[in-house]
Design a protein around this motif. Sequence first.
Motif, PDB file in Angstrom:
ATOM      1  N   SER A   1       0.822  -1.215   0.000  1.00 47.59           N
ATOM      2  CA  SER A   1       0.000   0.000   0.000  1.00 47.59           C
ATOM      3  C   SER A   1       0.851   1.257   0.000  1.00 47.59           C
ATOM      4  CB  SER A   1      -0.915   0.015   1.227  1.00 47.59           C
ATOM      5  OG  SER A   1      -0.147   0.093   2.426  1.00 47.59           O
ATOM      6  N   GLY A   2       2.110   1.127   0.403  1.00 43.57           N
ATOM      7  CA  GLY A   2       2.990   2.288   0.480  1.00 43.57           C
ATOM      8  C   GLY A   2       3.107   3.055  -0.823  1.00 43.57           C
ATOM      9  N   VAL A   3       3.048   2.361  -1.947  1.00 50.25           N
ATOM     10  CA  VAL A   3       3.186   3.028  -3.249  1.00 50.25           C
ATOM     11  C   VAL A   3       2.056   4.041  -3.447  1.00 50.25           C
ATOM     12  CG1 VAL A   3       3.292   2.696  -5.743  1.00 50.25           C
ATOM     13  CG2 VAL A   3       4.321   0.990  -4.216  1.00 50.25           C
ATOM     14  N   ALA A   4       0.822   3.620  -3.202  1.00 47.44           N
ATOM     15  CA  ALA A   4      -0.322   4.529  -3.376  1.00 47.44           C
ATOM     16  C   ALA A   4      -0.347   5.603  -2.291  1.00 47.44           C
ATOM     17  CB  ALA A   4      -1.630   3.739  -3.380  1.00 47.44           C
ATOM     18  N   ASN A   5       0.038   5.243  -1.068  1.00 44.51           N
ATOM     19  CA  ASN A   5       0.111   6.243  -0.003  1.00 44.51           C
ATOM     20  C   ASN A   5       1.119   7.334  -0.355  1.00 44.51           C
ATOM     21  OD1 ASN A   5      -1.806   5.113   1.671  1.00 44.51           O
ATOM     22  ND2 ASN A   5      -0.338   3.988   2.921  1.00 44.51           N
ATOM     23  N   HIS A   6       2.272   6.915  -0.864  1.00 48.82           N
ATOM     24  CA  HIS A   6       3.324   7.862  -1.266  1.00 48.82           C
ATOM     25  C   HIS A   6       2.832   8.743  -2.425  1.00 48.82           C
ATOM     26  CE1 HIS A   6       7.818   8.383  -2.560  1.00 48.82           C
ATOM     27  NE2 HIS A   6       7.348   9.447  -1.942  1.00 48.82           N
ATOM     28  N   PHE A   7       2.189   8.112  -3.412  1.00 47.89           N
ATOM     29  CA  PHE A   7       1.606   8.860  -4.528  1.00 47.89           C
ATOM     30  C   PHE A   7       0.649   9.932  -4.018  1.00 47.89           C
ATOM     31  CE2 PHE A   7      -2.557   9.181  -6.568  1.00 47.89           C
ATOM     32  CZ  PHE A   7      -2.235   9.903  -7.708  1.00 47.89           C
ATOM     33  N   TYR A   8      -0.235   9.528  -3.097  1.00 49.33           N
ATOM     34  CA  TYR A   8      -1.266  10.463  -2.626  1.00 49.33           C
ATOM     35  C   TYR A   8      -0.630  11.646  -1.891  1.00 49.33           C
ATOM     36  CZ  TYR A   8      -5.494  12.311  -0.568  1.00 49.33           C
ATOM     37  OH  TYR A   8      -6.516  13.148  -0.212  1.00 49.33           O
ATOM     38  N   PHE A   9       0.371  11.367  -1.069  1.00 49.99           N
ATOM     39  CA  PHE A   9       1.019  12.466  -0.354  1.00 49.99           C
ATOM     40  C   PHE A   9       1.673  13.432  -1.324  1.00 49.99           C
ATOM     41  CE2 PHE A   9       4.613  14.564   1.622  1.00 49.99           C
ATOM     42  CZ  PHE A   9       4.020  15.133   2.741  1.00 49.99           C
ATOM     43  N   LEU A  10       2.379  12.914  -2.317  1.00 50.47           N
ATOM     44  CA  LEU A  10       3.035  13.788  -3.296  1.00 50.47           C
ATOM     45  C   LEU A  10       2.007  14.593  -4.081  1.00 50.47           C
ATOM     46  CD1 LEU A  10       5.821  11.394  -4.633  1.00 50.47           C
ATOM     47  CD2 LEU A  10       6.132  13.391  -3.157  1.00 50.47           C
ATOM     48  N   LEU A  11       0.874  13.961  -4.441  1.00 46.77           N
ATOM     49  CA  LEU A  11      -0.163  14.671  -5.178  1.00 46.77           C
ATOM     50  C   LEU A  11      -0.758  15.794  -4.324  1.00 46.77           C
ATOM     51  CD1 LEU A  11      -2.035  14.930  -7.661  1.00 46.77           C
ATOM     52  CD2 LEU A  11      -3.550  13.251  -6.562  1.00 46.77           C
ATOM     53  N   ALA A  12      -1.016  15.502  -3.057  1.00 47.18           N
ATOM     54  CA  ALA A  12      -1.669  16.481  -2.188  1.00 47.18           C
ATOM     55  C   ALA A  12      -0.719  17.559  -1.697  1.00 47.18           C
ATOM     56  CB  ALA A  12      -2.297  15.767  -0.991  1.00 47.18           C
ATOM     57  N   GLU A  13       0.486  17.164  -1.260  1.00 52.92           N
ATOM     58  CA  GLU A  13       1.371  18.098  -0.564  1.00 52.92           C
ATOM     59  C   GLU A  13       2.664  18.421  -1.312  1.00 52.92           C
ATOM     60  OE1 GLU A  13       0.291  19.534   2.025  1.00 52.92           O
ATOM     61  OE2 GLU A  13      -1.370  18.249   2.633  1.00 52.92           O
ATOM     62  N   GLY A  14       3.066  17.567  -2.256  1.00 51.73           N
ATOM     63  CA  GLY A  14       4.327  17.795  -2.953  1.00 51.73           C
ATOM     64  C   GLY A  14       5.507  17.198  -2.203  1.00 51.73           C
ATOM     65  N   THR A  15       6.686  17.418  -2.719  1.00 59.58           N
ATOM     66  CA  THR A  15       7.884  16.812  -2.131  1.00 59.58           C
ATOM     67  C   THR A  15       8.327  17.494  -0.848  1.00 59.58           C
ATOM     68  OG1 THR A  15       9.119  18.139  -3.731  1.00 59.58           O
ATOM     69  CG2 THR A  15       8.826  15.816  -4.244  1.00 59.58           C
ATOM     70  N   ASN A  16       8.033  18.775  -0.712  1.00 58.60           N
ATOM     71  CA  ASN A  16       8.455  19.520   0.476  1.00 58.60           C
ATOM     72  C   ASN A  16       7.259  20.248   1.062  1.00 58.60           C
ATOM     73  OD1 ASN A  16      11.558  19.254   0.410  1.00 58.60           O
ATOM     74  ND2 ASN A  16      11.063  19.937  -1.663  1.00 58.60           N
ATOM     75  N   SER A  17       6.920  19.925   2.305  1.00 55.17           N
ATOM     76  CA  SER A  17       5.762  20.551   2.946  1.00 55.17           C
ATOM     77  C   SER A  17       5.996  20.584   4.444  1.00 55.17           C
ATOM     78  CB  SER A  17       4.484  19.770   2.632  1.00 55.17           C
ATOM     79  OG  SER A  17       4.465  18.557   3.366  1.00 55.17           O
ATOM     80  N   SER A  18       5.052  21.161   5.149  1.00 51.03           N
ATOM     81  CA  SER A  18       5.156  21.226   6.604  1.00 51.03           C
ATOM     82  C   SER A  18       5.057  19.852   7.245  1.00 51.03           C
ATOM     83  CB  SER A  18       4.059  22.134   7.170  1.00 51.03           C
ATOM     84  OG  SER A  18       2.776  21.638   6.812  1.00 51.03           O
ATOM     85  N   TYR A  19       4.620  18.847   6.467  1.00 50.60           N
ATOM     86  CA  TYR A  19       4.503  17.491   6.991  1.00 50.60           C
ATOM     87  C   TYR A  19       5.764  16.674   6.777  1.00 50.60           C
ATOM     88  CZ  TYR A  19      -0.341  18.908   7.163  1.00 50.60           C
ATOM     89  OH  TYR A  19      -1.495  19.596   7.434  1.00 50.60           O
ATOM     90  N   GLY A  20       6.748  17.232   6.103  1.00 49.54           N
ATOM     91  CA  GLY A  20       8.015  16.550   5.911  1.00 49.54           C
ATOM     92  C   GLY A  20       8.444  16.537   4.460  1.00 49.54           C
ATOM     93  N   THR A  21       9.688  16.103   4.227  1.00 49.87           N
ATOM     94  CA  THR A  21      10.235  15.967   2.886  1.00 49.87           C
ATOM     95  C   THR A  21       9.987  14.548   2.394  1.00 49.87           C
ATOM     96  OG1 THR A  21      11.941  17.605   3.325  1.00 49.87           O
ATOM     97  CG2 THR A  21      12.323  16.103   1.486  1.00 49.87           C
ATOM     98  N   SER A  22       9.408  14.446   1.213  1.00 52.43           N
ATOM     99  CA  SER A  22       9.055  13.140   0.663  1.00 52.43           C
ATOM    100  C   SER A  22       9.858  12.908  -0.613  1.00 52.43           C
ATOM    101  CB  SER A  22       7.556  13.077   0.364  1.00 52.43           C
ATOM    102  OG  SER A  22       7.177  11.793  -0.072  1.00 52.43           O
ATOM    103  N   PRO A  23      10.898  12.081  -0.565  1.00 55.42           N
ATOM    104  CA  PRO A  23      11.740  11.880  -1.751  1.00 55.42           C
ATOM    105  C   PRO A  23      11.013  11.135  -2.859  1.00 55.42           C
ATOM    106  CG  PRO A  23      12.345  10.334  -0.026  1.00 55.42           C
ATOM    107  CD  PRO A  23      11.346  11.277   0.577  1.00 55.42           C
ATOM    108  N   THR A  24      11.398  11.398  -4.093  1.00 55.64           N
ATOM    109  CA  THR A  24      10.805  10.716  -5.239  1.00 55.64           C
ATOM    110  C   THR A  24      11.597   9.459  -5.551  1.00 55.64           C
ATOM    111  OG1 THR A  24      12.122  12.054  -6.747  1.00 55.64           O
ATOM    112  CG2 THR A  24       9.923  12.866  -6.191  1.00 55.64           C
TER     113      THR A  24
END
Length: 517
Positions: free
Chosen positions: A418-441
């Motif tokens: 499920s991590g793949v879709a969870n990661h996709f959703y976070f990037l779609l909603a918040e992007g790679t850099n947000s107040s919720y943390g840095t999400s690498p691609t």
Amino acid sequence: MYRPNFRLSLLSMAFVASLAQAQSFHADAAQLHARAEDHVRQFPGLSLHGRDHAYQVRDVIVDADGSSHVRMDRTVGGLRVIGGDLVVQTDRLGNLRAMHHNLHWGIQSAGKPALNASRAALAVTRTQAGSVGKPELVIYARDQAPALAWDVPLTGENADGTPFEKHVIVDAANGRQLDAWDDIHTAAATGTGKTLYSGNVTLTTNSLTSGYELRDPSRGGTYTINMKNRTSGGTIFTDADNTWGNNATSDVASAASDAQYGTAVTWDYYKNVHGRSGIANDGKGAYNRVHYSRNYANAYWSDTCFCMTYGDGDGTSIKPLVSLDVAGHEMTHGVTSRTANLTYSGESGGLNEATSDIFGSMVEFYAANGSDAGDYLIGEKIMVGGGALRSMVKPSSDGASADCWYSGVGSLDVHYSSGVANHFYFLLAEGTNSSYGTSPTCVAGNTRVATGSGSLTGIGRDKAAKIWYRALTTKFTSSTNYAGARAGTIAAANELYGTGSAEANAVAAAWTAVGRN
């Protein structure tokens, strides 16, 4: 000199105008009814119209653009068909758009009942207390093959003094009870839940003669029962003063308050954000079972009981699993089962779990509860010593979940794929850099961990949630994989925001960023 009575004239004109409008309304309603019936008879494959079928309009809704929705009750051979009602939807020009009903079988004119009215009434009084009225011969077709039946009215009073006006449906062939419901809708009361995780919250409860029960009449009758550390049985929570729990596990009603609150917030989220009335979109509430078994460190949704079940945790690593995001997660499994029904294995299983994580988080954001602020962590409140069950910012931080799609991701446990879709959703909603943390691609190659440094800007979680919900409910099927999810969410974004829109392009970019091109 003669002065006309302008006031009287204006009133007369208003009356004439009102009369004309009323006549026009009735004429329009009659026209809509006739047109709807024409469609029903013209398209028997869609309406399941048959010989001796007749229809009576119960409601008409006309949209601003002139399209109409005519709701009709059905009779066959003069007998009322329970479950045979339908809605005929037409566009502003009168062209058929859709027919909505829940029949799965055609209905033929019924024969004679093997069981007469007196014996049907006797079958009810043998098992239930109350006064029996005059039974009505009907055709019962709610989620089953049509059967000749008796609708036996039963009135009386419950133990708490609340009257009941039941319909007991008895099979006219053998006397077996097919269904029952009560026309008495009890009054709602406002109580206070002293929860474990969400602070003190308002709960809608049911007022009884002797106090209150943890049942919400305003949200489909959803309720919470105490399993008392058993795995079967259980009784609904009741209380004398409508204050539930003490914010600690020393009061068994504290966890019940969390569960009931989570159910209410999840109901409101789906209804107010996505227009969905209850898990099955039928206005019916699910129920909660808390204090399930002993040292049970899990929670689950069951289609069989249409309920959520919550354990109290093992006391060492997991606390009671009744947090808000867990409630939203479990109820969303029910939504998925009623829509895409994603099979719980392989990549579709990962999408199933991710859907629950996505909307569990969105329920938490929707609640705007200061005691449990929205985030992209799953189950952070239930962990002893901190941490979370899963992270959508960087799923691999749990040491098992996949950040990126790769050819073998479907062989993982569904909670990890499920991590793949969870990661996709976070990037779609918040992007790679947000107040919720840095999400690498993700970088090219057969890897499950994201290490890239690409940059994406999110479109916001509200738009992202709309896109995922539309894909889930109109695009995904039971075997959808990650390639299908990419195609489905792009199609949903095109429909919601325009073909080639910035939102649709962002969906494509976010899938690429998690390795699913």
